[in-house]
Write a protein that holds these residues in place. Structure first.
Motif, PDB file in Angstrom:
ATOM      1  N   TYR A  39       0.900  -1.426   0.038  1.00  0.00           N
ATOM      2  CA  TYR A  39      -0.388   0.231  -0.538  1.00  0.00           C
ATOM      3  C   TYR A  39       0.293   1.033   0.108  1.00  0.00           C
ATOM      4  O   TYR A  39       0.064   2.802  -0.525  1.00  0.00           O
ATOM      5  CB  TYR A  39      -1.077  -0.042   1.348  1.00  0.00           C
ATOM      6  CG  TYR A  39      -1.921  -1.082   0.897  1.00  0.00           C
ATOM      7  CD1 TYR A  39      -3.089  -1.181   0.159  1.00  0.00           C
ATOM      8  CD2 TYR A  39      -2.025  -1.564   1.997  1.00  0.00           C
ATOM      9  CE1 TYR A  39      -3.765  -1.669   0.060  1.00  0.00           C
ATOM     10  CE2 TYR A  39      -2.877  -3.457   1.765  1.00  0.00           C
ATOM     11  CZ  TYR A  39      -3.915  -2.839   1.016  1.00  0.00           C
ATOM     12  OH  TYR A  39      -5.311  -4.361   0.716  1.00  0.00           O
ATOM     13  N   GLU A  41       2.061   4.973   0.297  1.00  0.00           N
ATOM     14  CA  GLU A  41       2.067   5.964   1.063  1.00  0.00           C
ATOM     15  C   GLU A  41       0.890   5.990   1.781  1.00  0.00           C
ATOM     16  O   GLU A  41      -0.009   6.703   2.784  1.00  0.00           O
ATOM     17  CB  GLU A  41       1.752   6.695   0.255  1.00  0.00           C
ATOM     18  CG  GLU A  41       3.028   7.426  -0.682  1.00  0.00           C
ATOM     19  CD  GLU A  41       3.425   8.430  -1.613  1.00  0.00           C
ATOM     20  OE1 GLU A  41       2.099   9.429  -2.080  1.00  0.00           O
ATOM     21  OE2 GLU A  41       4.511   9.106  -1.931  1.00  0.00           O
ATOM     22  N   SER A  42      -0.399   4.509   1.287  1.00  0.00           N
ATOM     23  CA  SER A  42      -1.332   4.217   2.209  1.00  0.00           C
ATOM     24  C   SER A  42      -1.224   3.895   3.119  1.00  0.00           C
ATOM     25  O   SER A  42      -2.370   3.441   4.064  1.00  0.00           O
ATOM     26  CB  SER A  42      -2.303   4.369   0.841  1.00  0.00           C
ATOM     27  OG  SER A  42      -2.653   4.670  -0.466  1.00  0.00           O
TER      28      SER A  42
END
Length: 198
Positions: A39, A41-42
């Motif tokens: 994922y 940066e998320s």
């Protein structure tokens, strides 16, 4: 699923490396680092949701040594997203090795949202946030500015498991789409792929 049947057929999209591990070792476990890598940066949002899930789901099915995060599986093959090179596995899983919930409730947690007792309860909570001037609901969980609201949202997440026992016994009433969490995948659970013929 027949109540006397101790297994349930589930469908799970897995990366080729998972398949290779299964064939080599007979079992595989998911790790936190895989989620962080997937994922990017998320990851902060997903780790907040997954961290909560791991703690709570372990109350329903004990997490075995070697497992950090769950694998996801679905009762309906149409729910499986086999994009990005994932291989859709057909699994016959012992019911007591899976934690069951409604996929729509899990999506609320992934969006760091409140799970109400019903739609009216959720609408009331959204209105309260609007009255407080809170526009970005994820700030409640990801910042330290709203400790009381954060507690209220996280307490609501326990409703994720409200269908677990019913699904285990074969009762799917009130569930829109069944999702399952598996602490491990075993090679012995893999079934032959199903024919596309109707």
């Amino acid at each position: 699923m027949d109540h006397s049947d101790p297994t349930i057929r589930l469908y799970s999209p897995q990366a080729p490396v998972v398949i290779d591990t299964l064939m080599r070792d007979g079992v595989c476990f998911s790790r936190k680092e895989y989620v962080e890598k997937k994922y990017g940066e998320s990851a902060k949002i997903f780790l907040a949701a997954y961290g909560w899930f791991v703690k709570e789901a372990g109350k329903y099915v004990a997490c075995p040594a070697g497992a950090e995060y769950p694998y996801w599986a679905f009762r309906d093959p149409d729910s499986v997203d086999a994009s990005a090179g994932a291989v859709p596995l057909v699994l016959e899983v012992p019911v007591d090795e899976a934690v069951f919930f409604d996929v729509y409730d899990w999506n609320k947690i992934l969006n760091l949202q409140y799970i109400g007792t019903d739609e009216a309860d959720e609408k009331k909570f959204r209105q309260m946030l609007s009255d407080y001037g809170i526009r970005n609901r994820s700030d409640i969980i990801l910042t330290g500015f709203y400790p009381d609201l954060k507690q209220q949202v996280q307490d609501s997440w326990t409703r994720l498991f409200r269908h677990h026992e019913a699904i285990c016994s074969g009762d799917l009433s009130g569930v829109r789409k069944v999702q399952a969490a598996l602490w491990q995948i075993k090679r012995s659970w893999i079934c032959a792929p199903e024919s596309d013929e109707k």
